[in-house]
Design a protein around this motif. Structure first.
Motif, short mmCIF file in Angstrom:
data_model
loop_
_atom_site.label_atom_id
_atom_site.label_comp_id
_atom_site.label_asym_id
_atom_site.label_seq_id
_atom_site.Cartn_x
_atom_site.Cartn_y
_atom_site.Cartn_z
N LEU A 92 0.74 -1.24 0.03
CA LEU A 92 -0.04 0.07 0.21
C LEU A 92 0.76 1.35 0.15
CD1 LEU A 92 -2.93 -1.11 2.51
CD2 LEU A 92 -3.11 -1.07 0.06
N ARG A 93 2.13 1.20 0.66
CA ARG A 93 2.82 2.36 0.54
C ARG A 93 3.51 2.64 -0.78
NH1 ARG A 93 3.55 5.99 2.39
NH2 ARG A 93 5.74 6.36 3.77
N SER A 94 3.87 1.35 -1.41
CA SER A 94 4.43 1.52 -2.66
C SER A 94 3.28 2.05 -3.83
CB SER A 94 4.90 0.20 -3.23
OG SER A 94 3.70 -0.54 -3.59
N LYS A 95 2.33 2.01 -3.29
CA LYS A 95 1.09 2.83 -4.17
C LYS A 95 0.68 4.23 -3.53
CE LYS A 95 0.20 -0.86 -6.69
NZ LYS A 95 0.63 -0.84 -8.07
N GLY A 96 1.68 4.54 -2.95
CA GLY A 96 1.43 6.10 -2.54
C GLY A 96 0.38 6.58 -1.36
N ARG A 97 0.23 5.54 -0.82
CA ARG A 97 -0.98 5.79 0.26
C ARG A 97 -0.15 6.11 1.66
NH1 ARG A 97 -3.04 4.77 -4.08
NH2 ARG A 97 -5.36 4.23 -4.20
N GLN A 98 -0.76 6.86 2.48
CA GLN A 98 -0.53 6.84 3.83
C GLN A 98 -0.94 5.85 4.56
OE1 GLN A 98 0.03 10.66 6.57
NE2 GLN A 98 -2.00 10.34 6.57
N VAL A 99 -0.34 4.95 5.15
CA VAL A 99 -1.02 3.83 6.02
C VAL A 99 -0.68 4.02 7.41
CG1 VAL A 99 -0.71 1.46 6.03
CG2 VAL A 99 -0.30 2.39 3.80
N PHE A 100 -2.17 3.73 7.93
CA PHE A 100 -2.16 3.65 9.52
C PHE A 100 -2.19 2.04 9.69
CE2 PHE A 100 -4.18 8.08 10.15
CZ PHE A 100 -3.21 8.82 9.69
N TYR A 101 -1.93 1.64 10.76
CA TYR A 101 -1.81 0.20 11.05
C TYR A 101 -2.50 0.28 12.48
CZ TYR A 101 -0.74 -4.43 12.30
OH TYR A 101 -0.91 -5.91 12.80
#
Ligand SMILES: CC(=O)SCCNC(=O)CCNC(=O)[C@H](O)C(C)(C)COP(=O)(O)OP(=O)(O)OC[C@H]1O[C@@H](n2cnc3c(N)ncnc32)[C@H](O)[C@@H]1OP(=O)(O)O
Ligand SMILES: CC(=O)C(=O)O
Length: 551
Positions: free
Chosen positions: A157-166
């Motif tokens: 998801l990060r590689s797709k440019g998204r900010q990710v909350f876990y």
């Protein structure tokens, strides 16, 4: 911890990394999950349109993040994410929610991960397992495989440019069982690029001191902003959230009115004012004065009866019943109010009851704009009438018209404009009819004249309303301006089934103002009649000229 700048939401440009919050590291982030975890509440079901309306309200309130739903779960949530892209939000970032990939899928083939990307939000929250019990018993995979799921999903998801909350699901339970493994799952998430780690008390069984100690220990281990997501199974969700924030956790997740899975989520309607009014953190700024409105709006859309006793935003939160309280509050509200009701958009109320006296009545009269002398000879009688009425189920909040009529009648300053001699309502349905037919006849006396009219309507109350106006309009043409704006029925004694007593509240209006009236009876038509008749009488009470001569 001032709200240093208002971020512009960029959720409509999915491939651009949503900007890190521009606020200082010490500021709290408000993450609302009403539309996702709140929608997991029993009895709550939002349509996509409902969700868009709620998202707009939350944005106006000033929350930072709006978790809109799980796009991999159902078409309604996909539709919400499609629609919300076209709605200009002033401040909030819309977030899509889902889980780490399934063990049997690669990220590229995982329908849930792909649906998250297709939702086109700049920020995505995914949850994964921190508790070995869940890894082995719920997912049925090895502990190391679970670390792979977490890492792969976030990296992708990060590689797709998204900010990710876990979201570290069951983190506190996991930490208590195996702290090393629980922390290893978080480290994997951070290595993979997660920009927030949310510690979840998913089963809601953790105590505030455990939350405090565990949050402190995680903070010493990880250098990434943390969040708290607490459930309310021990009625500790608000306390646990505040405790986490006290240890330096930055993001707080919760829902409006605390709706959510099982016993609900941490209630933002309590957390937010606690932060702003008690802890002096301006999390909403001016928006705080809209808290009650948003709370009631969400209840309405969710088709839930607002909890009267809810702290800060409930109708009873600043309602005073005991005579001693009313007496003191009138002199200084701080005697029995911990904050000003207006700060959260609520208001002070005085209840007239067996536990109150003149102060309550006078305060209530004043609130309705009626000035009454404390020593007026009729005041004790009026107190007794009101006590009887409230005991019988009448409630004058929202029924100022009936209240004023009651007071004026008791004081002898009101002369009724008409007298009811009788009414009859017929509802008829025969085989083959499109729907039931409602017809009402009304007989009233105005001065020396007796008027007998009949009318039909869409339902029995509508027919009665038409018949009453038809009978009176020739004496009082101004009644043509009156519109029935709202009609609400509340069952007061539900245990008695169809014998139950009901309270009818009617809102009427003309081109100048609106007013409410009330009726109570075991018969819904009788209760409706009382409220309708008061609505007409109140309009006539406020007219500035005598009734025209019918000729
Ligand atoms: C703590 C929380 O609140 S998390 C959010 C909970 N909310 C919801 O579950 C609401 C939305 N969920 C749904 O609509 C469905 O459960 C779906 C679409 C996500 C999945 O549906 P299905 O594939 O039919 O699976 P089902 O609902 O029966 O079971 C859940 C599946 O998710 C898997 N799962 C659960 N947690 C995770 C996780 N963190 N990572 C990966 N997979 C997970 C389970 O192993 C199970 O998959 P399996 O049947 O292949 O073993
Ligand atoms: C993620 C979530 O909703 C929970 O753990 O409760």
């Amino acid at each position: 911890m001032a709200r240093s700048s208002r971020r512009r939401t960029d959720h409509v440009q999915p491939l651009k990394l949503a900007a890190e919050t521009a606020r200082s590291r010490s500021s709290f982030e408000i993450y609302d999950t009403t539309l996702r975890d709140g929608a997991q509440s029993e009895d709550v079901s939002f349509s996509a349109d409902d969700k868009v309306l709620v998202a707009q309200k939350l944005d106006e309130l000033g929350v930072d993040f709006i978790e809109g739903g799980w796009p991999g779960a159902n078409p309604k949530d996909i539709e919400f994410f499609r629609q919300v892209k076209t709605v200009p939000l002033k401040h909030a970032t819309v977030v899509a929610f889902g889980s780490t990939r399934k063990a049997s899928n690669s990220v590229k083939k995982d329908p849930n991960i792909q649906a998250l990307l297709a939702a086109e939000t700049g920020t995505i929250t995914i949850f994964g397992k921190s508790w070995p019990l869940h890894v082995t018993d719920a997912l049925g995979i090895s502990l190391s495989k679970n670390l792979e799921l977490i890492g792969d999903s976030i990296e992708y998801l990060r590689s797709k440019g998204r900010q990710v909350f876990y979201d570290a699901e069951h983190f506190f339970d996991g930490y208590k069982m195996d702290p090393d493994y629980a922390l290893a799952t978080l480290r994997r998430a951070v290595e993979a690029g997660a920009q927030r780690i949310i510690l979840c008390d998913t089963n809601g069984g953790t105590m505030p001191w455990e939350v405090r100690d565990i949050c402190r220990s995680v903070r010493q281990t990880l250098d990434v902003p943390l969040g708290i997501h607490a459930h309310n199974d021990c009625e500790m969700a608000v306390a646990n959230s505040i405790m986490a924030l006290e240890t330096g956790v930055r993001q707080v997740q919760g829902t409006i009115n605390g709706i959510g899975e099982r016993c609900g989520n941490a209630n933002l309607c309590s957390i937010l004012p606690n932060l702003q009014l008690k802890m002096r953190q301006p999390v909403l700024g001016e928006g705080m004065s809209r808290l009650r409105e948003v709370s009631h709006f969400v209840a309405e859309i969710a088709n839930l009866i607002p909890d009267k006793h809810q702290p800060y935003v409930g109708d009873a939160a600043f309602a005073h019943k005991g005579g001693v309280h009313i007496h003191a509050v009138q002199k200084n509200p701080a005697t029995y109010e911990h904050v000003r009701p207006e700060s959260v958009g609520n208001r002070q109320r005085f209840l007239v009851s067996d536990y109150g006296g003149r102060s309550g009545l006078l305060a209530k009269a004043e609130a309705f704009g009626i000035s009454l002398d404390r020593d007026h000879a009729k005041v004790p009688e009026l107190v007794a009438i009101l006590k009887d009425r409230e005991n019988a189920g009448y409630q004058y909040e929202g029924a100022e018209g009936s209240f004023e009529l009651l007071v004026r009648t008791a004081l002898g300053t009101h002369k009724p404009s008409f007298r009811l001699l009788g009414f009859r309502v017929i509802v008829e349905q025969s085989e083959g009819d499109q729907g039931p037919r409602s017809e009402a006849t009304v007989m009233v006396q105005v001065g020396q004249d007796i008027e007998h009219t009949a009318a039909i309507g869409k339902g029995p109350v509508n027919a009665l309303d038409h018949a009453l106006r038809k009978a009176l309009e020739k004496f009082y043409p101004e009644l043509r301006e009156v519109r029935l704006l709202d009609y609400k029925v509340r069952v007061l004694t539900a245990s008695q089934g169809t014998d139950a007593k009901v309270r009818v509240l009617i809102e009427s209006g003309d081109h100048k103002e609106k007013w409410g009236t009330v009726g109570v009876s075991e018969n819904i038509m009788e209760a409706s009649w009382q409220a309708l008749a008061d609505g007409i009488e109140y309009k006539l009470l406020r007219r500035d000229r005598p009734p025209s001569d019918p000729g």
